[in-house]
Design a protein around this motif. Structure first.
Motif, PDB file in Angstrom:
ATOM      1  N   ASN A 175      33.778 -37.938 -11.409  1.00 17.48           N
ATOM      2  CA  ASN A 175      34.705 -37.373 -10.757  1.00 17.48           C
ATOM      3  C   ASN A 175      34.590 -37.841  -9.128  1.00 17.48           C
ATOM      4  O   ASN A 175      33.471 -37.989  -8.467  1.00 17.48           O
ATOM      5  N   GLU A 176      35.761 -38.510  -8.638  1.00 12.97           N
ATOM      6  CA  GLU A 176      35.850 -38.997  -7.318  1.00 12.97           C
ATOM      7  C   GLU A 176      35.802 -38.099  -6.315  1.00 12.97           C
ATOM      8  O   GLU A 176      35.346 -38.347  -4.993  1.00 12.97           O
ATOM      9  N   PHE A 177      36.022 -36.791  -6.850  1.00 11.08           N
ATOM     10  CA  PHE A 177      36.302 -35.625  -5.614  1.00 11.08           C
ATOM     11  C   PHE A 177      35.480 -34.358  -5.858  1.00 11.08           C
ATOM     12  O   PHE A 177      35.978 -33.842  -7.073  1.00 11.08           O
ATOM     13  N   VAL A 178      34.584 -33.873  -5.344  1.00 14.11           N
ATOM     14  CA  VAL A 178      33.887 -32.597  -5.587  1.00 14.11           C
ATOM     15  C   VAL A 178      33.913 -31.793  -4.461  1.00 14.11           C
ATOM     16  O   VAL A 178      33.122 -31.987  -3.446  1.00 14.11           O
ATOM     17  N   PRO A 179      34.572 -30.639  -4.433  1.00 12.24           N
ATOM     18  CA  PRO A 179      34.420 -29.649  -3.186  1.00 12.24           C
ATOM     19  C   PRO A 179      33.563 -28.869  -3.299  1.00 12.24           C
ATOM     20  O   PRO A 179      33.525 -27.838  -3.885  1.00 12.24           O
ATOM     21  N   LEU A 180      32.407 -29.026  -2.393  1.00 17.15           N
ATOM     22  CA  LEU A 180      31.612 -28.160  -2.267  1.00 17.15           C
ATOM     23  C   LEU A 180      31.613 -26.955  -1.490  1.00 17.15           C
ATOM     24  O   LEU A 180      30.938 -25.949  -1.760  1.00 17.15           O
ATOM     25  N   ASN A 181      32.311 -27.194  -0.493  1.00 20.03           N
ATOM     26  CA  ASN A 181      32.454 -25.826   0.480  1.00 20.03           C
ATOM     27  C   ASN A 181      34.024 -25.988   1.124  1.00 20.03           C
ATOM     28  O   ASN A 181      34.145 -26.907   2.197  1.00 20.03           O
ATOM     29  N   VAL A 224      21.355 -20.549  -8.199  1.00 15.66           N
ATOM     30  CA  VAL A 224      22.123 -19.709  -7.154  1.00 15.66           C
ATOM     31  C   VAL A 224      22.952 -18.900  -8.245  1.00 15.66           C
ATOM     32  O   VAL A 224      23.607 -19.503  -9.301  1.00 15.66           O
ATOM     33  N   THR A 225      23.122 -17.553  -8.108  1.00 15.94           N
ATOM     34  CA  THR A 225      23.865 -16.728  -8.918  1.00 15.94           C
ATOM     35  C   THR A 225      25.216 -16.807  -8.672  1.00 15.94           C
ATOM     36  O   THR A 225      25.735 -15.641  -8.434  1.00 15.94           O
ATOM     37  N   THR A 226      25.786 -17.911  -8.584  1.00 14.53           N
ATOM     38  CA  THR A 226      27.430 -18.206  -8.310  1.00 14.53           C
ATOM     39  C   THR A 226      27.459 -19.409  -8.907  1.00 14.53           C
ATOM     40  O   THR A 226      26.471 -20.237  -9.179  1.00 14.53           O
ATOM     41  N   ASN A 227      28.737 -19.759  -8.964  1.00 14.31           N
ATOM     42  CA  ASN A 227      29.187 -21.244  -9.239  1.00 14.31           C
ATOM     43  C   ASN A 227      29.637 -21.723  -7.798  1.00 14.31           C
ATOM     44  O   ASN A 227      30.889 -21.535  -7.505  1.00 14.31           O
ATOM     45  N   PRO A 228      28.862 -22.685  -7.216  1.00 13.01           N
ATOM     46  CA  PRO A 228      29.156 -23.144  -6.005  1.00 13.01           C
ATOM     47  C   PRO A 228      30.123 -24.021  -6.192  1.00 13.01           C
ATOM     48  O   PRO A 228      30.826 -24.284  -4.898  1.00 13.01           O
ATOM     49  N   LEU A 229      30.751 -24.414  -7.145  1.00 14.68           N
ATOM     50  CA  LEU A 229      32.022 -25.363  -7.436  1.00 14.68           C
ATOM     51  C   LEU A 229      33.209 -24.682  -7.569  1.00 14.68           C
ATOM     52  O   LEU A 229      34.509 -24.857  -7.524  1.00 14.68           O
ATOM     53  N   ASN A 230      33.005 -23.405  -7.816  1.00 14.43           N
ATOM     54  CA  ASN A 230      34.182 -22.238  -7.859  1.00 14.43           C
ATOM     55  C   ASN A 230      33.726 -20.885  -7.553  1.00 14.43           C
ATOM     56  O   ASN A 230      33.271 -20.408  -8.577  1.00 14.43           O
ATOM     57  N   ARG A 231      34.009 -20.376  -6.584  1.00 15.63           N
ATOM     58  CA  ARG A 231      33.312 -19.181  -6.092  1.00 15.63           C
ATOM     59  C   ARG A 231      33.926 -18.080  -6.783  1.00 15.63           C
ATOM     60  O   ARG A 231      33.378 -16.917  -6.512  1.00 15.63           O
ATOM     61  N   LYS A 232      35.352 -18.242  -7.478  1.00 17.43           N
ATOM     62  CA  LYS A 232      35.847 -17.056  -8.218  1.00 17.43           C
ATOM     63  C   LYS A 232      35.417 -16.986  -9.456  1.00 17.43           C
ATOM     64  O   LYS A 232      35.696 -15.907 -10.001  1.00 17.43           O
ATOM     65  N   ASP A 233      34.587 -17.874  -9.881  1.00 14.10           N
ATOM     66  CA  ASP A 233      33.983 -17.775 -11.277  1.00 14.10           C
ATOM     67  C   ASP A 233      32.824 -16.632 -11.247  1.00 14.10           C
ATOM     68  O   ASP A 233      31.735 -16.900 -10.562  1.00 14.10           O
TER      69      ASP A 233
END
Length: 635
Positions: free
Chosen positions: A163-169, A530-539
């Motif tokens: 993946n060339e692009f990973v949106p972290l925040n 972490v009790t979320t998916n930091p790559l998709n906060r809607k998950d």
């Protein structure tokens, strides 16, 4: 009117473009293969959110109210039934190929995965290869038994590494772009609050900045990335950024991280007229510290309310002990709230815990599989007694306060001098006896200790302070414990923590340091969850778990840990990125239990009644148990 899907026709690249939405930076369409009619449906993914709703409305012609009544039945039919009519998935376009995957909860057999792949392959433009991407560990095990030339595939971690692009925040900010090719260049630089830093891997000693770009892959759970999340600044991985952005080094830009894009946005701008950042005017809320409590306490005796005397980490560990021992009236909260398209999560938790009695199932999970290491906590008041017993330290504190008020260049030197005085000062004999007696009472028999920080100036809304205070590991004797305590106390005034607190508006007079002395448990692996998916906060389903042979490999970001998503609704997991090795089946079962425990703890520690605030848990594991080392809110 736009048709809701392309049905029974070959999907060309042109049609794909017309129907595709964007997910994780990649264009995609949703796919439905109807085994009864032999038709393949390529849904307009900009309009249709859920496969099941599309099937109900456009294939079965089911009224919406009937779908609502039968939703759980329908989900079972399409994701779990062995003789199912419909096969569902997502077809995503990458640089030179399509990936085809089901939803993560799908339990397709190897034979069904092969059928699904073959049907989609013959209905898609033949010029573009298609690779099946197993959606979970169960599918990976099925696919491993099928020859690759029969079922071409790519695993999640293989795709993630490309993946060339990973949106972290996500976010947008304006600032000055600063590129650093070496650590030496970075260390010799003078960074300002308005800088946007670009490095291969941004180090964890960054000051408060405006934006972060990593040019190589890193874990979202490193201290750097946790800080960026806590500060609310845009942060992303963009491979090749050092080369692609070289012509803008030193220029003012508008930096955008958008999960719906395929790369970061960098747009040159004129320098803004803003004199100072907006966060300087945002006050950090802190509770009034209690300096009257001078009791060295067992962690088992502490609760939430004790954070004003012993610090957040110590209080949270005390609360963890209480939950592990006696359960919680709050720990089912997350599962009691409908989270569309799942209107009732409690049946899923029953399946995960293997019992109809949810409270007893949760208790069994903690009693059989979760441990909290023994420990004691030194209150803020002991730190104050130590400082006040040494006149030279008091003088140095006065100098540092004066330098901070003047924003003088001597601040760094004053911090270094004060740290040295704290490390070399003699412990008062009475204090030594108190600490020694507490260790004998609560930690007799422990061979190896860890000495941890526990400040009131961390884990606050707008100020996470991840990684800025010290912990000392592998301590084996009384001398080492006393030295470790002073090292932790000294970290309250290290250069970085002092600067970050000042930027956040936290006065040195308001910052206090407690200390945790804890049993260091032998472990074969450890990491951060972490009790979320930091790559998709809607998950809402997944938690993110990093695993390494050393916990520091995760939080310091030096080595790439193995990274997993574990589903806390339907169950199952998938490997997102591979470190030194993948976990075996027994370890994955252990991680699944850790994920469920984390979700229960998220509910217990929730500050409100949406139970949606994720927690960040540091853990270590042996062959039988997972040991929870600390817990904090995750921004």
């Amino acid at each position: 009117m736009q048709e809701p899907a392309l049905v029974g026709e070959r999907l060309t690249l042109s049609a794909f473009t017309q129907l595709s939405g964007t997910l994780g930076g990649y264009p995609f369409v949703k796919v439905v293969v109807d085994r009864e009619t032999g038709l393949t449906h390529f849904m307009d993914s900009r309009e249709n959110l859920f496969h099941v709703k599309y099937i109900a409305a456009h294939v079965l012609h089911m009224p919406p109210d009937e779908l609502e009544r039968r939703l759980d039945e329908m989900n079972f039919e399409v994701y779990h039934r062995e003789d199912r009519r419909f096969c569902l998935g997502i077809l995503a376009l990458h640089d030179r190929f399509f990936s085809l995957e089901t939803v993560e909860a799908d339990t397709m057999t190897g034979e069904m995965l092969q059928f699904f792949y073959d049907e989609v392959r013959k209905n898609v433009d033949q010029s573009v290869p298609i690779l099946l991407k197993p959606a979970n560990h169960l599918q990976e095990s099925h696919v491993a038994k099928i020859p690759k030339d029969t079922l071409p595939r790519i695993l999640s971690y293989e795709l993630f590494s490309t993946n060339e692009f990973v949106p972290l925040n996500p976010g947008t900010a304006e600032g000055r772009l600063r590129l650093f090719h070496t650590d030496e260049d970075y260390q010799n630089s003078q960074l300002a609050w308005h800088d946007i830093i670009v490095m291969a891997k941004v180090p964890d000693d960054i000051p408060r900045l405006t934006g972060v770009v990593n040019a190589e892959h890193t874990t979202p759970l490193s201290h750097t990335n946790v800080l960026a999340s806590g500060w609310g600044i845009p942060n992303a991985i963009q491979l090749g950024a050092l080369e692609d952005l070289a012509h803008l080094n030193g220029r003012w830009v508008r930096y955008t991280v958008d999960p719906d894009r395929t790369k970061i946005g960098i747009e040159p701008i004129e320098r803004p007229h803003t004199e100072e950042p907006s966060w300087l005017s945002t006050r950090i809320t802190m509770d009034e510290p209690n300096l009257k409590d001078d009791r060295i306490a067992s962690l088992e005796d502490l609760r939430w309310r004790d954070s004003t005397s012993y610090g957040t980490k110590a209080a949270n560990l005390g609360e963890l002990n209480e939950v592990a021992k006696n359960g919680s009236t709050r720990w089912l909260g997350f599962y009691r709230i409908p989270r569309p398209p799942r209107e009732n999560l409690l049946p899923y938790l029953k399946a995960l815990l293997g019992t109809e009695d949810l409270d007893q199932g949760a208790r069994n999970l903690f009693q059989q599989h979760i441990r909290i290491p023994r420990g004691i906590a030194l209150p803020f008041s002991l730190h104050q007694r130590f400082l006040e017993a040494n006149p030279r330290i008091q003088q140095a504190i006065g100098k540092l306060k004066f330098a901070l008020e003047l924003d003088a260049r001597q601040t760094d030197a004053q911090c270094v001098e004060l740290q040295h005085l704290i490390r070399t000062a003699k412990f008062p004999d009475a204090l030594i006896r108190e600490i020694d007696a507490a260790i004998i009472k609560d930690l007799a028999g422990v061979g190896t200790f860890v000495v941890r920080s526990s400040s009131n100036a961390e884990d606050l809304a707008g100020f996470s302070a991840a990684g800025i205070y010290e912990s000392v590991t592998h301590v084996s004797d009384a001398r080492g414990i006393l030295s470790g305590i002073k090292e932790v106390w000294a970290s309250l005034v290290n250069t970085r923590s002092t600067k970050l607190r000042k930027e956040a508006g936290i006065s040195l007079d308001d910052a206090y340091m407690g200390v945790i002395i804890q049993e260091q448990v032998p472990a074969t692996s450890g990491g951060v969850m972490v009790t979320t998916n930091p790559l998709n906060r809607k998950d809402f389903r997944n938690v993110y778990i990093n695993v390494a042979t050393e916990v520091t490999d995760v939080v310091e970001g030096e080595a790439q840990p193995s990274q997993y998503l574990f589903n806390t609704v339907e169950g199952g997991g998938r490997t997102v990125a591979l470190g030194q090795s993948d976990a075996d089946d027994k370890a994955k079962d252990q991680l699944q239990r850790l994920a469920i425990a984390g979700r229960l703890l998220q509910s217990h520690f929730s500050p409100d009644y949406t139970f949606g605030q994720p927690v960040d848990i540091e853990w270590a594991a042996d062959s039988d148990h997972v040991h929870l080392l600390q817990l904090r809110p995750y921004a």
